[in-house]
Design an enzyme around this catalytic site. Sequence first.
Site, PDB file in Angstrom:
ATOM      1  N   ARG A 311      -6.947 -25.726  45.520  1.00 10.15           N
ATOM      2  CA  ARG A 311      -5.505 -25.907  45.735  1.00 10.15           C
ATOM      3  C   ARG A 311      -5.128 -25.264  47.053  1.00 10.15           C
ATOM      4  NH1 ARG A 311      -5.263 -21.495  41.768  1.00 10.15           N
ATOM      5  NH2 ARG A 311      -4.856 -22.911  40.056  1.00 10.15           N
ATOM      6  N   HIS A 824      23.069  -6.986  66.902  1.00 13.00           N
ATOM      7  CA  HIS A 824      24.527  -6.980  66.711  1.00 13.00           C
ATOM      8  C   HIS A 824      24.990  -5.934  65.696  1.00 13.00           C
ATOM      9  CE1 HIS A 824      24.834 -10.649  69.102  1.00 13.00           C
ATOM     10  NE2 HIS A 824      23.728 -11.008  68.490  1.00 13.00           N
TER      11      HIS A 824
END
Length: 866
Positions: A311, A824
């Site tokens: 997988r 910021h």
Amino acid sequence: MIEQYVLGLHEVDELQVALVGGKGAHLGGLSRIEGIRVPAGFCVTTDAFRRIMAQAPSIDDRLDRLSLLSPDDRETIRTLSAEIRQTIERVAMPADLAAAITDALTRLGGQAAYAVRSSATAEDLPTASFAGQQDTYLNVVGPAAILQHVSRCWASLFTERAVTYRLRNGFDHRAVHMAVVVQQMVFPDAAGILFTSDPVTGNRKVAAVDAGFGLGEALVSSLVNPDVFTVRDGEIIAKTVGAKQRAIHALPTGGTREVAIDPQQQELPALTDAQVVRLVQLGRRIEAHFGRPQDIEWCLVDDDFRFVQSRAITTLFPIPEIGDGENHVYISVGHQQMMTDPMKPLGVSMWQLTAMVPMHEAGGRLFVDATPRLASPASRAALLEVMDRGDPLIRDALETVLDRGDFIPTLPDASPGVPPARGAAAAPIETDPAIVTGLIERSRASTATLQRDIRTKTGPALFDFLLEAFDEHKRVLTDPPNFPAIMAGMEATWWLNDKLQEWLGEKNAADTLTLSAPNNVTSEMGLALLDVADVIRPYPEVVAFLQGVENESFLDELPKLAGGTEARDAIDAYLDLYGMRCVGEIDITRPRWRERPTTLVPVILDNIRNIEPGAAERRFEQGRQKALEKEREVLSRLRALPDGEQKADETERMIDRLRTFIGYREYPKYNIISRYFVYKQALLEEAERLVQANVLPEKEDIFYLTFQELSEVVRTNQADNQLIRQRKDAFQSYHALTPPRVLTSDGEALTGAYQRDDVPAGALIGLPVSAGTIEGRARVILDMAQADLEAGDILVTAHTDPSWSPLFVGITGLVTEVGGLMTHGAVIAREYGLPAVVGVVDATRMIRDGQRIRVHGTDGYVEMLP
């Protein structure tokens, strides 16, 4: 359509997931690879499962109830899923279906032992593994037992863990079906798992092998500590031999049992070194077939490897696709922009088209290739210094790569465009407030021109116009004083912090000197929302109405209330100035405040409840006075030192420079986002025309196309809806990925570490960005719209871009997982005088909502309090 109940593994491949489930499809694909041996078997298809489900109509009602549950409602999930499983197991298998299975068994050898394995259609997918969610039965002997275990596998689609997994990951229970793989058992000497990429670091060139004696179930169930081998370029580079005291063996009559391993054998490796290298070579062949790193289950039988599952490894962060075969080191843009969530394709391409440097996409995130700058010693030193100032974790991650010596070749010092070293940016620009005023005025004029000119553009002409607008966008950002003005404020901060610590022994002195600096559009935005609260506060009917607001059209309803017109006008005026902002605003597809004004309502209500009237003007003036007092105090102390007058004069000039330029640090982003909103509105109008013409089902479908692809759709009036669906699925899967600060072209994800030993035991280390110490209640908030703050709270969140600043006026401290000295959140925390620590790894998991904490904003750590 003729139903197919049984297909041999040799008849299916990885494209037939809908018919034979993920496991069956991958086993079919494995069986087609030259040199890869897969035990013989067949698939009982999803057609058979649907037929069984149709014979149990009572399940429908229970599925309806399941789909409405929260994944945390474990008791109800347990009860309903058990009822569904019992119902499925009681359904009598139709004679023709049973005959199809027994016929397939006869062809393989009916009395042999088999593994009966669940294979759901939502299993072993590239975006979700569903590993361990359904059942597997080993060593099942005889047709009657095999038929019984096929029914059990069907029922295992509704184990409690599988149902919960689907609810958490947004999978519809009815859209998932179950096939069953029936395979001849192999009785291995050893078994285990091979990862073709290192599952911990993500390095695609390193394979990892786990091995134990007997059946692989001993490893899967954590019964033993396996042997672990690490392989790179055909050589074992690390080996740990586990003490394997137990193994699982098959019983002759069926089933399995645990057995003790002979003490003399326990610490022998389950594989020889040569076998490990050969196994990895076979794994590379499997990886090449499936086209991505694989998690492979293997067995060793008489020195021969058999493969029973493969997988995709779904946890690996993707690598930017450059394809030149060279080594590259990428720095995360999201960690600089305070937005590490995935971006939609339109958002990615718009940022790439308007950015000043080339950017590469991976996992819905953007990265800058730092390799050229790291290659030359001078540019490397400058880049590392800038990173250290901004985010020490990025610097540490980069140094981890550089310390290896051979990943990036060293080139001569001739790289242009290198970020300036400290002190280099201050000289070209004088300290003049008119420079900042001029920059802001020119930016506003450019945006106004854009708004005026774009109104008449539609169709292909709009996209031609936007390409020109992007050039203007970049011209504004490269306006000659722009970058020096940004750097001047940052350089002044660094200079003051360094010199005042050296001369006065004071850490982070610039934080106080920054308070209420002029021209900071982001801090002004937070204070302006306090003024909106002041307008609304006198009108209890409006306040009560806002507490129940859910619909975005609430502004139209306000004038019906006493004071509602004033409230609407105040919110509207605020949105006129700041409505282009939102959380994650660098992604143009994110809903802006103007589009979703309900986002602001909780913050307005918190301001009304927690903050006194007139606070905005008063707070700004208090901050300004504190900064002036700090300046006077610092200069007075400096003058008392040897060479004090000279030191004071230098410091005074640098304080003037700091206050002139540091506020402007926030304006270029505001300008970018203002322009973005204009682009977005025009593109959405174009999307509306595409919907009206039946080219797209929904306007928001354009978000899953790049700018170039959207331009082509508008030109041709044709869209690839399958591509859009694939992009939606991919975007959904990207949320499960954690973007690294630094990523290499080998796939290695590096997060960096703080190289510090000066914090108390148990404290969470971060980066000090705003001085002071504060204690209070931690409010862990991941969605600004869910804010519910009380006076004295400390905000703990993953990251804060400018849109979070309205919350800052109502808190006393800040802790974030992402951030740097000049991002910021840090700038605004200093503006408001909030003690703040950023870059605290896993802060939102380590700190509980409601827990009392102490934030050491000067020293950069967070303490948990009783």
